[in-house]
Design an enzyme around this catalytic site. Structure first.
Site, PDB file in Angstrom:
ATOM      1  N   LYS A  69      18.062  -1.298  25.078  1.00 52.98           N
ATOM      2  CA  LYS A  69      16.935  -0.638  24.852  1.00 52.98           C
ATOM      3  C   LYS A  69      16.083  -0.985  23.743  1.00 52.98           C
ATOM      4  O   LYS A  69      16.620  -1.620  22.801  1.00 52.98           O
ATOM      5  CB  LYS A  69      17.200   1.137  24.891  1.00 52.98           C
TER       6      LYS A  69
ATOM      7  N   TYR B 235      -2.531  -3.704  -3.806  1.00 50.44           N
ATOM      8  CA  TYR B 235      -3.271  -2.388  -3.791  1.00 50.44           C
ATOM      9  C   TYR B 235      -2.537  -1.479  -4.846  1.00 50.44           C
ATOM     10  O   TYR B 235      -1.422  -1.413  -5.077  1.00 50.44           O
ATOM     11  CB  TYR B 235      -3.173  -1.638  -2.648  1.00 50.44           C
TER      12      TYR B 235
END
Length: 393
Positions: free
Chosen positions: A44, A270
């Site tokens: 999955k 940043y």
């Protein structure tokens, strides 16, 4: 010889190399724990980020006799390419039920009403259905907590002439926690319910163990184990795959797109979360949280450049981050050098477990979080596989 020397190095900004042979060996390793039981490979979430179809084919080659996914959509992507049963472990929407019955996926019977619907559809379509009944022995998710209700669902399946009881199952909440008694409580609760059903339904699979339980307790193996994280070569206990005899199948890399001087007092990223306290060189690596390399790793990770560890510095951006290469004359000589985020070079290695510990999560999330921007390249012990057809025959 390193994989990078044998697999063509493409300057992809974010590249995951997946060794299908490692998945095969990991499946064989998990099977070696069993005394005659079978392996269901859990593929999955796009094979835990490795690629569902390549992982599925490799798992089958490694000995898996069944695959498990979470949804109809995931099963749909595999059904035409594999020849083993597909178990859908998640809930089934009503509008998908006809497809599930028609194609022949195995699914969880969560209620007597669902069993009746499936029975009606099998009669209408002219096919058979195989259902699993899940006892919630303590996970607190899908399945009923009431053993009597679970047994009533089994009885409902028995009453439908074209519906078979494929399995009875549960799932452990704390198998990866070595301390505590809850695992034993769950195992006892499930065993008391499941074994009488096995006696009256000898062809039915009893299954409970995930990767951790498979490695931890033989009494949890029953007829089949469902392994996910371990078949990709990651440690279900979050420690060291090598200690469990597992081989990480995925390597994540990028490259130095730019190398620049950084003087004392200059910064990168940043928020200026890194300000140089000494003159150094910064390498710009074009991979970021848009690729799944988590922002929480800002100033909180290391990568391998030419086999040596270097700290990740500053804030991780959507598309890039910086590495402190240290002072020295290398400069342009390092431009385009490979950067390994997960993987090994020489005596150094960075595992998904290490990355997970740094940001207080689990190794599952590290690989599952890799986005579609990360190019997946498949190889068999270094030999590049151009497409599935070459190695799926």
């Amino acid at each position: 010889m390193a994989v990078s020397e044998r697999v063509e190095l493409e300057h992809e900004r974010a590249l995951a190399r997946v060794n299908v042979a490692a998945i095969e060996r990991n499946c064989a390793r998990m099977l070696s724990e069993l005394d005659g039981g079978s392996l269901c490979a859990v593929v999955k979430a796009d094979g835990y980020g490795h690629g569902a179809l390549p992982a599925a084919i490799a798992a089958i080659a490694g000995g898996a006799s069944r695959l498990a996914v979470a949804s109809v959509r995931e099963a749909r992507e595999l059904v035409d390419e594999v020849n083993v049963p597909l178990l859908i472990m998640g809930p089934i929407e009503t509008n998908d039920l006809e497809e599930v019955v028609d194609v022949g996926y195995e699914l969880l019977a969560r209620s007597e009403r669902l069993v009746k619907w499936v029975g009606e559809l099998t009669e209408e379509i002219g096919t058979r259905a195989r259902l699993h009944v899940k006892l919630d022995s303590g996970m607190g998710r899908l399945g009923t907590r009431d053993p009597e209700q679970a047994s009533r669902i089994v009885a409902a399946i028995d009453s439908e002439p074209s519906v078979d009881l494929a399995g009875v199952m549960t799932h452990f909440a704390t198998a990866d926690e070595r301390e505590g008694e809850f695992f034993e409580e769950q195992l006892e609760r499930f065993t008391e319910w499941a074994l009488p059903i096995k006696r009256t339904h000898p062809e039915t699979l009893v299954h409970a163990a995930n990767s951790a339980a498979t490695l931890r307790e033989a009494r949890a193996h029953f007829d089949m184990v469902r392994c996910g994280i371990s078949i990709y070569g990651m440690d279900p206990f979050g420690e060291d795959p090598a200690a469990q005899g597992l081989e990480p199948a995925l390597e994540l890399s990028s490259y130095l797109a730019e190398v620049k001087e950084c003087a004392v007092g200059e910064s990168t990223g940043y928020g200026r979360r890194f300000v140089a306290e000494r003159g150094t060189q910064l390498g710009v690596v074009p991979i970021g949280y848009g690729d799944g390399w988590r922002r929480a790793l800002s100033n909180n990770a290391e990568v391998l450049v030419e086999g040596r560890r270097h700290p990740l510095v500053g804030t991780i951006s959507m598309d890039s981050f910086a590495v402190d290469l240290g002072p020295g004359p290398a400069g342009e000589e390092l431009r385009s050098a490979e950067v390994v985020l997960i993987g090994a070079r020489g005596s150094e290695r960075i595992t998904a477990e290490e990355v997970a510990r740094r940001i207080e999560t689990i190794n599952y999330e590290v690989t599952c979080g890799l986005t579609a921007r990360v190019v997946r390249v498949y190889h068999r012990d270094g030999e590049r596989l151009p497409d599935y057809e070459i190695w799926s025959e």
